[in-house]
Scaffold this motif. Structure first.
Motif, short mmCIF file in Angstrom:
data_model
loop_
_atom_site.label_atom_id
_atom_site.label_comp_id
_atom_site.label_asym_id
_atom_site.label_seq_id
_atom_site.Cartn_x
_atom_site.Cartn_y
_atom_site.Cartn_z
N GLY A 51 41.55 22.07 33.38
CA GLY A 51 42.88 21.48 33.43
C GLY A 51 42.87 19.96 33.35
N GLN A 52 41.68 19.37 33.17
CA GLN A 52 41.55 17.92 33.09
C GLN A 52 41.71 17.44 31.66
N PRO A 53 42.33 16.26 31.47
CA PRO A 53 42.44 15.72 30.11
C PRO A 53 41.08 15.23 29.61
N TYR A 54 40.90 15.28 28.30
CA TYR A 54 39.67 14.77 27.69
C TYR A 54 40.01 14.02 26.41
N ALA A 55 39.13 13.11 26.04
CA ALA A 55 39.25 12.33 24.81
C ALA A 55 37.84 12.04 24.33
N ILE A 56 37.51 12.55 23.15
CA ILE A 56 36.16 12.40 22.61
C ILE A 56 36.27 11.82 21.20
N VAL A 108 43.73 18.83 26.79
CA VAL A 108 43.54 19.22 28.18
C VAL A 108 42.61 20.43 28.19
N SER A 109 41.59 20.37 29.00
CA SER A 109 40.61 21.45 29.10
C SER A 109 41.28 22.71 29.66
N LYS A 110 41.06 23.83 28.98
CA LYS A 110 41.58 25.11 29.47
C LYS A 110 40.84 25.55 30.72
N LYS A 111 39.59 25.16 30.81
CA LYS A 111 38.74 25.58 31.93
C LYS A 111 39.08 24.83 33.22
#
Length: 104
Positions: free
Chosen positions: A19-24, A14-17
């Motif tokens: 708050g959105q989840p990410y998957a790379i 989850v992005s600290k900036k």
């Protein structure tokens, strides 16, 4: 398409900036150079893929040969190839595809 997998990485969270989840996910491959006279060796390529695709090969130690399936996706107004399926076909890559050329 059959490729020589030389590495892969994935990151989820989850992005600290925002708050959105990410998957790379990224897969690195050595592809044979195509051309005429005087062309030898391999070139490195990087492909995006979902971490779920990489989890299926996580137990394999690169380098290894694999059969991959691509799909074209639009990302930020650019068409890119993304790997949607990867199936290892051999335990190890051909000897000529591994190692580095270092002069003593």
């Amino acid at each position: 398409m059959k490729i020589n997998v030389i590495g892969f990485e994935s990151s989820e969270g989850v992005s600290k900036k925002t708050g959105q989840p990410y998957a790379i996910g990224k897969l690195y491959a050595a592809l044979p150079l195509a051309g005429g006279k005087g062309v030898k060796g391999y070139m490195g390529s990087e492909y995006r893929c979902e971490p779920s695709v990489l989890k299926k090969i996580d137990h394999n130690q690169p380098p290894f040969m694999a059969e991959v399936e691509f799909q074209d996706v639009m990302r930020y107004g650019e068409r890119q190839q993304e790997i949607v399926s990867i199936v290892p076909t051999e335990a190890k890559a051909p000897p000529s595809a591994t190692g580095t050329a270092v002069r003593a």
